[in-house]
Design a protein around this motif. Structure first.
Motif, short mmCIF file in Angstrom:
data_model
loop_
_atom_site.label_atom_id
_atom_site.label_comp_id
_atom_site.label_asym_id
_atom_site.label_seq_id
_atom_site.Cartn_x
_atom_site.Cartn_y
_atom_site.Cartn_z
N PRO A 33 -7.49 44.43 -73.00
CA PRO A 33 -8.35 45.20 -72.10
C PRO A 33 -9.32 46.06 -72.89
O PRO A 33 -9.06 46.43 -74.03
N PRO A 34 -10.49 46.33 -72.35
CA PRO A 34 -11.46 47.17 -73.06
C PRO A 34 -10.92 48.57 -73.30
O PRO A 34 -10.16 49.11 -72.51
N ALA A 35 -11.29 49.10 -74.45
CA ALA A 35 -10.82 50.44 -74.82
C ALA A 35 -11.35 51.47 -73.84
O ALA A 35 -12.49 51.39 -73.37
N SER A 40 -10.14 56.79 -75.77
CA SER A 40 -9.76 56.21 -77.06
C SER A 40 -10.99 55.98 -77.94
O SER A 40 -10.93 56.17 -79.16
N ARG A 41 -12.12 55.57 -77.31
CA ARG A 41 -13.34 55.41 -78.09
C ARG A 41 -13.81 56.74 -78.68
O ARG A 41 -14.25 56.80 -79.82
N ARG A 42 -13.71 57.79 -77.87
CA ARG A 42 -14.11 59.10 -78.36
C ARG A 42 -13.17 59.56 -79.49
O ARG A 42 -13.63 60.12 -80.50
N LYS A 43 -11.89 59.31 -79.36
CA LYS A 43 -10.93 59.69 -80.39
C LYS A 43 -11.22 58.95 -81.69
O LYS A 43 -11.14 59.53 -82.79
#
Length: 243
Positions: free
Chosen positions: A18-20, A24-27
């Motif tokens: 599944p897409p992040a 999680s992308r910001r982290k």
């Protein structure tokens, strides 16, 4: 007739991840910025500063309130006067710290420095004048700085404490023979007091040795550049005794 079967796809291709999520992308982006040293300070870094600022504001307020309740207008006036005096002293101390960090010292401040403090002060003064300074104390054993400016000039700065000068007044004790290279580096000996006549006479015959006594040091610390003090220049008519 044999029936053709479609090849099975790997499990990863059948069910792609599944897409992040946005979190999680910001982290991940924050982790990359921290690894590169481009991320700002976190809450743990700024919390002590905020706590100190809050105390600096709340404590005087509570003090003034307590004085006003206990002694009335007179107590409030006394509290304001005391806080104003403390703020003035703190401001003057801060200005002194900023001035010394910028490489400017008074004669009284220089007189209070030991050999370590003198080396630190000379390093700041050199940086003030645009020199790149490297501390060679750990590698050489004695207090020693190496400085270089944009023109490629080099200085080998050493220090002589008051007690050392009283015990050793021979020119042979000023520099170590054989280093550095006389063609590229000027050897500068900084002493908060005064050199002996023999030392001054001997240094005047050298092309690569400059003496900075207490008077020169005070002028240098006030802002006079090295070129005006004739530290980096080679005076005409001076001959080296090594040749």
């Amino acid at each position: 007739m044999r029936k053709w079967r479609q090849p099975r796809l790997p499990v990863d291709e059948q069910h792609p991840p599944p897409p992040a999520s946005r979190r999680s992308r910001r982290k991940q982006a924050v982790s990359e910025l921290r690894a590169q040293g481009r991320y700002g300070p976190g809450l743990r870094d700024v919390l002590p500063a905020f706590a100190g600022l809050g105390l600096a504001v709340l404590v005087p307020v509570f003090l003034l309130v307590w004085l006003h309740r206990g002694f009335g207008v007179a107590g409030l006036a006394i509290g304001v006067g005391v806080l104003a005096a403390i703020a003035l002293v703190a401001l003057r101390l801060r200005r002194g710290v900023v001035r010394r960090r910028g490489g400017r010292y008074t004669a009284q401040e220089l007189a209070l420095l030991d050999e370590r403090g003198l080396a630190e002060a000379v390093g700041r003064i050199l940086r003030r004048d645009g020199w790149r300074v490297v501390d060679l104390t750990l590698t050489k054993g004695r207090r020693r700085l190496h400085a270089r400016d944009r023109q490629g000039r080099r200085l080998d700065v050493r220090f002589r404490a008051e007690e050392t000068a009283e015990a050793e007044d021979s020119p042979a004790t000023l520099v170590e023979p054989g280093e550095p290279d006389a063609d590229s580096t000027v050897q500068v000996i900084v002493h908060p007091g005064s050199f002996s006549r023999a030392e001054t006479r001997w240094a005047s015959l050298q092309e690569d040795v400059r003496l900075v006594d207490g008077g020169r040091l005070q002028r240098w610390a006030r802002g006079v550049p090295l070129d005006e003090l004739e530290i980096t220049s080679s005076p005409s008519g001076r001959r080296s005794s090594r040749r």
